[in-house]
Design an enzyme around this catalytic site. Structure first.
Site, short mmCIF file in Angstrom:
data_model
loop_
_atom_site.label_atom_id
_atom_site.label_comp_id
_atom_site.label_asym_id
_atom_site.label_seq_id
_atom_site.Cartn_x
_atom_site.Cartn_y
_atom_site.Cartn_z
N MET A 164 27.92 27.25 36.85
CA MET A 164 26.77 27.58 37.70
C MET A 164 27.16 28.16 39.05
O MET A 164 26.43 28.01 40.04
CB MET A 164 25.85 26.37 37.90
CG MET A 164 25.16 25.88 36.65
SD MET A 164 24.23 27.15 35.77
CE MET A 164 22.85 27.44 36.87
N CYS A 180 23.87 19.60 28.53
CA CYS A 180 22.78 19.90 29.46
C CYS A 180 21.57 19.02 29.13
O CYS A 180 21.01 19.11 28.04
CB CYS A 180 22.40 21.36 29.35
SG CYS A 180 21.01 21.81 30.39
N ASN A 189 49.57 59.03 35.40
CA ASN A 189 48.25 58.67 34.94
C ASN A 189 48.22 57.15 34.97
O ASN A 189 48.83 56.50 34.15
CB ASN A 189 48.02 59.18 33.51
CG ASN A 189 46.78 58.58 32.88
OD1 ASN A 189 45.94 58.00 33.58
ND2 ASN A 189 46.66 58.71 31.58
N GLY A 190 47.56 56.62 35.97
CA GLY A 190 47.54 55.16 36.05
C GLY A 190 47.28 54.71 37.46
O GLY A 190 46.74 55.45 38.27
N GLU A 247 26.49 38.63 26.72
CA GLU A 247 27.50 38.94 25.72
C GLU A 247 27.22 38.09 24.49
O GLU A 247 27.09 36.89 24.60
CB GLU A 247 28.89 38.59 26.27
CG GLU A 247 29.95 38.61 25.19
CD GLU A 247 31.36 38.62 25.78
OE1 GLU A 247 31.53 38.07 26.87
OE2 GLU A 247 32.25 39.17 25.13
N LYS A 272 33.47 34.91 37.37
CA LYS A 272 34.89 34.96 37.02
C LYS A 272 35.33 36.40 36.79
O LYS A 272 35.75 36.76 35.70
CB LYS A 272 35.18 34.10 35.80
CG LYS A 272 34.21 34.33 34.65
CD LYS A 272 34.65 33.57 33.41
CE LYS A 272 33.60 33.67 32.33
NZ LYS A 272 33.92 32.99 31.13
N CYS A 297 43.85 59.82 35.09
CA CYS A 297 44.05 61.23 34.84
C CYS A 297 44.41 61.55 33.41
O CYS A 297 44.66 60.69 32.59
CB CYS A 297 45.20 61.74 35.69
SG CYS A 297 45.34 60.94 37.26
#
Lengths: 1511, 488
Positions: free
Chosen positions: A502, A1144, A257-258, A917, A968, A22
């Site tokens: 994975m 890998c 607000n929270g 990312e 995650k 809010c």
């Protein structure tokens, strides 16, 4: 939508999951002088924060708005006389309040009559009822349908009753009436009855309104004589749009607000406390107000209930708030001891109500506000020379001439801001707290009363490793070889939680044929969107595992005896600590041990019999005067089966809660079960006060004896390292949900159960969501029996049977089954490489079968038969292929080759790949000569903001905000320095060799309105791109998605828990998040019910790999489909699960040159895979009679449960909620995306800026602009920069080509992603996110010239400035709030003071701070340099030295740099602080500290040497 | 895992073989094990895969815990490595020598690099376990009193007997030959599998309580009815011993032998008298042609060379395989690759040419007037394959050749179990003449009779026989007790 009452549970939708964030603010007169201007000022303030609230599907239906004022006596006197002919007594001797009533006259009258009888009972005189005059003509139909009838009641104080006493009576009356009437079938069947406020001091008007509707609606508020000395306003942003007049705020004493993350635990504890609650002030009336927490309320409502109880029972308002929202005192070395003592004492009475919060509160005599311990909400205030105080979530919401302002401040983490009207002044935080801290001798009480482990003697015999029996015990308790080697071993050796990669492709516990631990049925919940996860590592200053345990006393009293409790520094106990507790007899404290095992001989009924026995024994222990019970499974053996410790603690905890007894005894677990972080979290989450994992210790000691633990480590050291790892992991799990302390995590039940029957939930885990039912006590008993038989088999054991089983993290023979089995990988790879549909068919058949062999929820459903259509009438394969995306995998986690192969493949088929990312190399924006393109259509924006430049954003078709990731959720990430290779550093705009940290939260998204802001920012950065928000499936994701849709996202991705490439902690991989089937279905249902489905495209991902999967996703509501693991396998991944090791062997997930050379994937492989799925899907569509994918969306009626595939364990599953068809009548605008969102881009200030900058953009000619600015002008400069970058890339224009000067208050994200060549000067102040993503531009901000306050002591910009900034410069004359320069990559900035967590996660650039900083400076700062001027000598103590070293500046180059920057700062801003410094430079320069990571410094030095050599 | 980068740093090293010239002088094993460090390093090459294909259906049929014991080797924990190995494999000393190691062709490292030396590692573990005295009798603690007869002492029968004995049942193994081991004893020559190992293993089983009755032919020496009367369960593991014949003109000529007759007699004579009794088919001085390019064919070559044949050739109907993987056999499938086995190598060294001829089929045995084999008439074949179909061949016109030969060994595989025993037990057979029993259940049409190994599945690998023996043991155990602790 036509609904009078908020719907209850429908399908997967449940009102329980609703969230709200809010805008909040107030205006007040310091001396308590009433005025009309305060009321109208608050109205203005409310309207200017409209963007912080939300509207739903209907434009004119808001989520809620309201106002709290003092009692407007003059106004009341007038209207009471005029309207109902009564003469009101003097102010203070009457009360008034608005009451919501049923619209039906008959019911209304019954309610009023009942109300009046109660008044008589309490001796309160009714003065009169008055109909509240309203104008509802502007209110939207949704709000209108549920609009209650409203009357105002006037009550007279009984003769001679003092004000406090009167308020208390009103409180009991109100609770009594509301408990009796609301929802009562006879009086108020549709839940209209609600007392908005009832007080002689304050008054609330509120409703399901938009901010600008509030005053129009309530005619009272328009009256010129309606005046007040304070006015608090609130505008609500709820995640759904269901009608709710009563949930609007302010509440009776506060606005919030929270979000309270620990609500469930707080409520259970309050319920437990009711058993002991007593107060002489109430006499026998108190119990009339029970339950303290009324049902069917928001978290804020519950908070208000408890706050009110405390106030009414004699606590002062500020004191009560301090107890409920304490500062982070535990790890605060410099905090005053008395204050610490007070907090510590309070912690014996109540746990924190934890979560991001800005709470404004008032009882008419005080008005104040407080922020949560981590400062996760903005709150800014002005104080004027005519005694006005204006506080709000933003600045610029109330017009004050600059010269009248005495002070501009902000609320700081955990600090309180209080106006005392009686004294007519502001009481500052330290005075206030010191007053309360000195009110009683808390320190002395603690000293005298508290018990610690040191006080207790250790018995001579402490249980040790028993090699003779350990192996069968390990088997009985479900230990596997993987538990020993992959989990315990690293924890014992390194004190660290192990990593995996994975994702998770093993069956859900309830679908596995193996006997699984009860813990596996619980999935950790995590924060996304509506509250931020916390970085428990970098922000550990606010975390704490310390807790007092054992009997609590009456909450409403304050006595020394309240401190007579046992302090545990952390909840995990060693064997000797447990022994201390078990045999203690100390100052009246004794412990009762309860055996939690049961006979192996009896049948399944033994388990429930045992539950009954132990809960009774626990209750008896309280009666017998024990302070602790130990639930122990030490008796487990050949003839005794251990009850799961989790089940035991849950049953005892809830039994005691139900009987209002829980707070009267402590519960300790002594069990062979717990071993991994998740186990400890669930145990604590369901009420355990302490846990002794004796078998985990024994297992490690055994490994040590066998030489399997590396190095020479003592047993104590192993224990210690293990405890460190568990603590670290637990804090991380708390952090995921945004919880900071063990006290408030305890019993908070931050889990969803997946696959447990109601009988189990109702008995042991009350209040936990379990949406698909599943295993009951009989099945769980069978699992326990099977495990016990593994430990103690009848007959001869098999050869090797003395060893423990393999595990289930990797595929191991004899271990758990996995979806990605060798045959599937092989067939898929052969299929895509040889373009062999035959092999794909083998693969798909195997996968679909695995699905049904109890792996996935989608495996448990089957298609109903449809009317087949000829296949050539079905949408083409090519068209279906365009609905695919590849998952977000960063370049950095996977190799450049793999990343680019995916991009080329997806571009060839008109589908989309995702950058992940970590940015994208600029070279990839240009198509290749052969027509291919390596540009990823989807640009991800994650919390680290690596490489998120304006150019990156401009080159997107879709911008995806990653709120969480399946493997995650709620966690951040880390790219260690040795993986930051040259090319990765270039892409991420960082330094090679310097590690990079992605914070758990986006520091510009702590709430839903923040997300709305980021969506707005990104839309400005690229109006052509659609904005997507990636969420991870968990209970309540549907309501979050509804909020996201209201925040104007164009696209929502619901990601499953099981996907995940790259590395994550094993806890996250295995135990967080849920299958996409549930999340998607809940999201689709909730969006449809809220009529928001038409505005967003839904996408899902998580192990989607066959046509059948695609169809099920479509039928459950998804229009688009993501593949990630499947795509990687197509290009060669063989599920090595070693991504975290950079080894890998097929060149997919590695940056090693030699290994990358082994990459053999080709775009064709990915294309073949997607084409196969599309062909497969198309064939199925023809069979079912669908001609297009669009026709299938949400057609869940074509699915049914396949009962044939259920097993002995899963036979109790019930998928009906997942397969429920949402009510289409609630969604007139459609149940598939068909209406574009209105982003409001037409009205932005940048339109004007762009037109004024035409010459500059087109011809690079300099322009100068002057404009006023106000707080509603948000993301100013971003769209302008987008235009520049589209034309010139990141290089932008020559410096200062566009010079714009603004006067006023900058809205959020002022100068966001400002491109090179643009210089913004702001005279005034600005809100949060200044210079976010700064991409080369320059920002200059200084206070108004006529201002009289000292710039360097007053706040000028808000939180999270220069977040993810890439390059550019800034000069700020004044102080910034929290998290200044968080994750700055390259910006150089001068400022005059900053709040807590300054320069957090910074990786580059330089910050010169000519003033004080807050705590935890430079946490996670791996790169960049901060120079801080510190004449006081306090600075060094505030630095988080985990990564950096603060040193006095001595290098000439550094001095030259600082001096020249200050000089420029003075020139640009007129800084007096700067001038003073330069005036006495030789004296002042020695007060400068340089903060830099030694590694970064070394790399800088190397670079410089190289330049010298090659220069 | 001990060394995450082991595979990047250490090269594959197979065990070495003694030089052909040296090893053909006798029938002793010729593999030379590495020193300890080299062997342990070979363990470090294992990548501890998230999805270990070596254990999968492409790899080891008995799901050896390969990544685990490779890691243990690397860490020098040989004893524990043995225990892990023994958990899934009753007889690693056999598989570590004779298995074609599908685990290695499925090895993930093998995608781009030479695979881990799984088979050698396995042999090293068990050999060391013997040396270190880990292999000691370990009879079951509890006896169930149930009795089980196992017919056949090949790898299936032995592994089943071992398992059932450990489960506490009294097990009697019937073997019609004079020595135990079936194919392990007489089907595989001594240089490949030292017969002492077979004997040692059987002796150990005797010490643990298994009763062996050699020279007893069920159906003849003891009737089916007697067997069923005396035993609670009967397990048929008689192998696929019916050799494939080559019914072409001249088949009856002297000098044309089945390979198994040649190999069996050789080993028996070797063990009885070090070949001094002359009770074997000698290839000394003969021009030998071995028909069939499989392992048995290779064993015939090796044996013939050791006898001192004048020449040795080897005919194979199939075409010469590729040297590296092609799309026909993509990883991780078991590839048919050109492989220079010990016999081929020895023949090449001894006679100067690779003995193998590919794509060739024998049309006629040509004899002399005394009925002795003199030559073979062959024709070349051309193979072709339609997608999704089995490959077919046609004879190449005009490609007839005549090959001088006075001894031929037919090593063309086996057709299934011999039928009389099955008839006497009155159990059903399947269309391929194998015992009819579902894989995984192993129960025949008679509820107390079970069957495992080549007689049930047809000719296959030793390791598959062990797989079936273990699986059947579990089923038998379950049928006796109602539950089973055997892993199967």
């Amino acid at each position: 939508m036509a609904m009078r009452m908020r719907p209850g549970e429908e399908g997967l939708y449940s009102p329980l999951y609703e969230h709200e964030n809010c805008g909040v603010g107030f205006v007040a007169h310091l001396k308590g002088r009433e005025s009309r201007a305060i009321v109208t000022g608050a109205q203005e303030l409310l309207i200017r924060m409209t963007h912080r609230g939300a509207v739903g599907a209907e434009k004119n239906t808001g989520d809620g708005a309201g106002i709290l004022t003092g009692v407007p006596h003059e106004f009341f006197k007038r209207i009471a006389k005029a309207e109902i002919g009564i003469e009101l007594p003097e102010l203070g001797s009457y009360a008034a309040g608005v009451v919501f009533l049923p619209p039906e006259e008959l019911l209304r009258n019954k309610c009023k009559a009942y109300f009046e009888t109660v008044l008589i009972e309490y001796g309160i005189k009714k003065l009169g009822w008055r109909t509240v005059p309203r104008n509802n003509s502007m209110v939207g139909p949704g709000a209108l349908d549920s609009e209650p009838s409203m009357e105002q009641i006037f009550l007279g104080a009984p003769e001679g009753m003092d004000s406090q006493e009167f308020e208390r009576k009103l409180f009991i009356v109100r609770k009594h009436v509301a408990n009796a009437l609301r929802g009562n079938a006879e009086y108020d069947p549709e839940h209209f009855f609600y007392v908005v406020s009832l007080s002689s001091r304050i008054l609330v008007y509120k409703g399901m309104l938009m901010p600008e509707q509030l005053f129009d609606y309530y005619l009272d508020l328009q009256s010129e004589d309606f005046s007040s000395h304070l006015a608090m306003v609130h505008s609500r942003f709820s995640t759904n749009t269901f009608p709710s007049w009563d949930r609007a705020q302010p509440l009776r004493f506060m606005s919030h607000n929270g979000e309270i993350n620990t609500l469930r635990g707080n409520m259970n504890k309050m319920r437990s406390r009711e058993g002991l609650l007593a107060s002489p002030l109430f006499g026998g009336d108190l119990s009339k107000s029970f339950p303290i927490n009324q049902p069917d309320q928001s978290d804020s409502g519950n908070f208000d209930n408890v706050l009110e109880l405390l106030l009414m029972s004699g606590y002062e308002l500020p004191e009560a708030v301090m107890m409920m929202i304490p500062e982070a005192w535990q790890r605060h070395p410099s905090m005053d001891q008395k204050k610490k003592d007070m907090y510590e004492y309070f912690s014996n009475k109540m746990e924190p109500w934890d979560g991001p919060a800005s709470v404004a509160f008032s009882d008419g005599t005080y008005i104040g506000a407080v922020l949560d311990r981590n400062g996760l909400r903005p709150s800014r205030y002005y104080i004027t020379d005519d005694d006005l105080v204006i506080m709000a979530s933003e600045v610029g919401v109330f017009d004050v001439p600059p010269e009248k302002i005495l002070e501009k401040g902000r609320l700081q983490p955990g600090r309180m801001f209080l106006v005392n009207f009686k004294e007519g002044r502001i009481v500052d935080d330290s005075e206030l707290k010191s007053f309360y801290a000195n009110a009683r001798p808390y320190g002395q009480w603690l000293e005298e009363q508290k018990i610690t482990l040191e006080n207790l003697t250790t018995p001579e015999i402490v249980p040790d490793l028993d090699r003779n029996t350990i192996l069968p015990r390990l088997r009985t308790f479900g230990f596997t070889l993987e538990h020993l080697h992959e989990i315990l071993k690293p924890m014992a050796e390194l004190g660290k939680e192990p990593l995996g990669s994975m994702g998770n492709d093993a069956p859900l516990a309830v679908l596995s044929d193996k006997p699984r631990m009860l813990y596996d049925y619980f999935k950790q919940l995590f924060a996304q969107v509506t509250n931020p996860p916390i970085d428990s590592i970098r922000e550990s200053v606010i975390m704490s595992l310390k807790a007092y345990i054992g009997p609590e006393r009456n909450l409403l009293e304050i006595t020394p005896a309240h401190a007579h409790r046992l302090l545990l520094e952390q909840p995990v106990l060693t064997n000797s600590e447990l022994a201390q507790l078990k045999y203690m007899d100390y100052r009246g404290w004794k412990t009762k041990t309860i055996d939690t095992t049961y006979s192996a001989e009896g049948g399944a009924g033994e388990l429930t019999k045992a539950l009954g026995r132990i809960t009774t024994e626990a209750s008896n222990a309280i009666l017998e005067g024990y302070s602790l019970v130990i639930l122990s499974d030490r008796e487990a053996g050949p003839s005794r089966i251990p009850l799961s410790a989790l089940m035991a603690v849950g049953a005892v905890h809830h039994h005691l809660v139900k009987n209002h007894e829980r707070t009267q005894i402590g519960i300790i677990i002594e069990s062979g079960e717990p071993r991994e972080v998740h186990h400890f979290c669930t145990l604590v989450g369901y009420g355990a006060d302490g846990i002794n994992p004796y078998l985990a210790f024994e297992a490690m000691w055994m490994m040590d004896e066998d030489g399997e633990i590396e190095g020479q480590i003592s047993r104590q050291r192993i224990e210690k390292d293990y405890l460190t790892a568990i603590e670290y992991g637990m804090q991380k799990v708390f952090g995921k949900m945004g919880i900071s302390t063990l006290e408030s995590y305890k019993g908070a039940q931050i889990f969803e159960a997946l696959g447990l029957a109601t009988e189990v939930i109702e008995r042991c885990f009350v209040g936990t969501s379990s949406r698909i039912e599943g295993a009951g006590f009989a099945e769980l008993a069978e699992e326990a029996k099977r495990r016990h038989e593994l430990g103690y088999p009848q007959g001869n054991p098999s050869v090797g049977g003395e060893l423990v089983n393999p595990g289930d993290y990797s595929v191991r023979y004899g271990g758990e089954k996995h979806m990605w089995d060798p045959e599937s990988i092989a067939n898929l790879q052969i299929g895509v490489r040889q373009n062999s549909r035959y092999h794909y068919n083998l693969f798909a058949a195997q996968q679909n079968q695995r699905s049904t062999e109890q792996f996935t929820l989608r495996g448990l459903v089957k298609f109903k038969s449809g009317t087949p259509v000829p296949i050539d009438e079905v949408e083409s394969v090519e068209s279906i292929m365009r609905r695919f995306v590849t998952g977000a995998m960063s370049f950095g986690s996977i190799s450049q080759e793999a990343h680019e192969t995916l991009a080329v493949a997806m571009n060839r088929i008109g589908a989309k790949s995702n950058t992940g990312e970590g940015g994208e190399l600029r070279e990839r924006y240009k198509p290749l000569p052969n027509g291919d393109s390596k540009r990823s259509a989807i640009k991800q924006v994650a919390s680290g903001r690596f490489g998120v430049t304006i150019e990156y954003l401009v080159n997107a078709d879709e911008i995806q905000i990653k709120m969480a990731q399946g493997a995650k959720p709620g966690e951040g990430g880390e790219l260690p320095g040795n993986k930051v290779f040259e090319v990765i550093a270039k892409t991420r705009h960082s330094t090679p060799g310097v590690g990079l940290i992605s914070p758990p939260p986006h520091h510009d998204i702590y709430s839903i309105e923040d997300l709305a802001q980021l969506i707005f920012d990104l839309k400005n950065a690229n109006p052509r791109a659609r904005i997507s928000v990636k969420l991870v499936s968990e209970v309540g994701v549907g309501t979050i998605a509804a909020g996201v849709a209201k925040a104007h996202a164009d696209h929502i991705l619901i990601s499953g828990h099981d996907g995940g490439t790259g590395a994550s902690p094993l806890t996250g991989i295995k135990h967080a998040g849920l299958p996409w089937e549930l999340g998607l279905s809940e999201t689709h249902q909730t969006l449809v019910m809220n009529d928001l489905r038409s505005r967003v495209v839904l996408q899902t991902d998580g192990q989607i790999k066959t046509g059948r999967d695609l169809l099920i996703a479509a039928l459950l509501g998804a229009e688009e489909y993501g593949v990630a693991t499947g795509a990687l396998i197509s290009v060669g991944c063989i599920m090595m699960r070693k991504c975290q090791k950079n080894t890998c062997p097929v060149g997919v997930a590695t940056q090693d040159e030699k290994l990358r050379a082994k990459f053999t994937g080709k775009p064709e492989h990915v294309i073949n895979f997607i084409r196969f799925i599309a062909e497969d899907a198309r064939e199925l569509m023809a069979q079912l009679g669908f001609r297009s994918v669009d026709e299938m969306i949400g057609r869940v009626d074509m699915l049914e449960t396949d009962r044939d595939v259920l097993s002995w364990k899963s036979k109790g599953l019930d998928l009906s909620r997942m397969l429920a068809l949402p009510r289409k009548d609630l969604a007139p605008s459609g149940t598939i995306c068909c209406i574009p969102q209105d982003h409001g881009l037409e009205r932005v200030l940048d339109r004007e800026l762009i037109s004024l900058s035409k010459e500059a953009i087109e011809n690079a000619k300099p322009v100068q602009i002057h404009l006023p600015i106000k707080n509603t002008d948000r993301a100013v400069g971003t769209m302008l920069s987008s235009e520049i970058s589209r034309k010139y890339g990141l290089d932008g224009l020559p410096d200062s080509t566009i010079k714009a000067k603004f006067t006023g208050h900058g809205g959020q994200t002022f100068g966001g992603w400002l491109a090179r060549g643009v210089e913004f000067v702001l005279e005034g102040d600005s809100n949060d996110y200044v210079g976010k993503g700064l991409s080369g531009g320059t920002l200059v901000i200084y206070p108004p010239k006529q201002a009289k306050f000292k710039a360097e002591e007053n706040i000028i910009i808000g939180n999270v400035a220069f977040y993810g900034a890439i390059q550019g410069r800034a000069f700020i004359r004044g102080v910034a709030a929290e998290r200044f320069c968080v994750r700055n990559s390259g910006v150089e900035v001068v400022i005059e003071g900053v709040g807590d967590h300054g320069c957090e996660y910074m990786t580059g650039g330089r910050a010169i701070i000519l003033g004080t900083t807050g705590r935890n400076f430079a946490a996670g700062m791996s790169g960049g340099i901060a120079y801080v001027w510190d004449p006081s000598g306090e600075f060094v103590g505030k630095v988080n030295t985990e990564m950096v070293v603060p040193e006095v500046v001595s290098d000439t180059e550094d001095f030259e740099y600082i001096e020249s920057m200050i000089r420029e700062h003075i020139e640009k801003t007129g800084s007096t602080r700067g001038k003073d410094l330069l005036d006495s430079w030789n004296a002042e320069k020695r007060h400068f500290y340089k903060v830099v990571s030694p590694l970064y410094q070394r790399i800088l030095d190397q670079q410089r040497r190289k330049e010298l050599v090659h220069g | 895992m001990g060394k995450p980068t082991g595979f990047m740093e250490i090269d594959r090293k197979k065990v070495t073989w003694k030089k052909p010239a040296e090893r053909v002088k006798n029938f002793l094993e010729f593999q030379v094990e590495h020193d300890l460090q080299t062997r342990e390093e070979q363990g470090a090459r294992c990548m501890d895969c998230g999805v270990p294909f070596c254990q999968s259906s492409y790899g080891c049929p008995i799901h050896n815990l390969i990544p685990e014991w490779n890691d243990l080797i690397y860490h020098g924990k040989w004893d524990e490595a043995y225990h892990r190995l023994r958990q899934t494999n009753n007889f690693p000393e056999f598989t570590g020598r004779v298995c074609p190691a599908p685990c290695e062709s499925a090895c993930v490292l093998g995608i781009h690099e030479p695979a881990v030396t799984i088979k050698d590692n396995e042999a090293a573990i068990i050999d060391r376990a013997y040396e270190n005295g880990l292999i000691v009798p370990n009879p079951p603690k509890i006896r169930t009193g149930k009795k089980v007869a196992v017919i056949g002492s090949g790898p299936a029968g032995l592994s089943a007997a071992d398992e059932l004995n450990h489960a506490g049942h009294w097990v009697t193994v019937f073997e019609r030959a004079d020595r135990l081991g079936g194919l392990l004893m007489y089907g595989i020559p001594n240089m490949k599998l030292d017969k002492n190992l077979v004997q040692k293993r059987c002796e150990l089983m005797v010490q643990e309580g298994v009763v062996f009755r050699t020279g007893v032919s069920v159906g003849q020496d003891i009737s089916a009815a007697e067997l069923l009367a005396e035993f609670d369960r009967v397990l048929v593991c008689t192998g696929a011993t019916k050799p494939r014949d080559l019914p072409i003109p001249g088949r009856k000529l002297k000098g044309v032998h089945f390979a198994m007759d040649f190999l069996t007699a050789n080993t028996r004579s070797l063990l009885d008298s070090s070949l001094k009794d002359g009770q074997y088919i000698s290839a000394k001085g003969k021009k030998v042609i071995v028909i069939g390019g499989g392992d048995t064919g290779n064993d015939c070559i090796g044996t013939s060379v050791r006898h001192g044949a004048r020449s040795v050739l080897n005919f194979e109907l199939l075409p010469k395989p590729a040297e590296e993987r092609t799309d026909e056999f993509p990883w991780p499938t078991y590839p048919r690759l050109l492989k220079m086995d010990y016999g081929h190598q020895e023949a090449l060294e001894t006679y100067g040419r690779d003995p193998r001829e590919w794509s060739i089929t024998t049309k006629e045995f040509i004899g002399d007037e005394n009925g002795n084999l003199k030559a073979l008439k062959t024709v070349r074949v051309q193979w072709s394959k339609e997608p999704g179909e089995r490959p077919t061949f046609i004879e190449v016109p005009g490609s007839e050749e005549i090959w001088e030969a006075d001894q031929v060994f037919l090593a063309m595989g086996f057709l299934g179990p011999e039928q009389p025993l099955l008839e006497s037990l009155a159990i059903e057979i399947d269309p391929r003449s194998n015992v009819k029993a579902e894989y995984g259940r192993f129960q025949t049409s008679h509820e107390r009779i079970f069957s495992a190994g080549d007689c049930r599945r047809g000719q296959s690998l030793v390791v598959w026989a062990i797989n079936e023996g273990r699986g059947a043991a579990r089923e038998v155990d379950k049928s006796l007790l109602g539950y089973s602790n055997l892993p199967g």
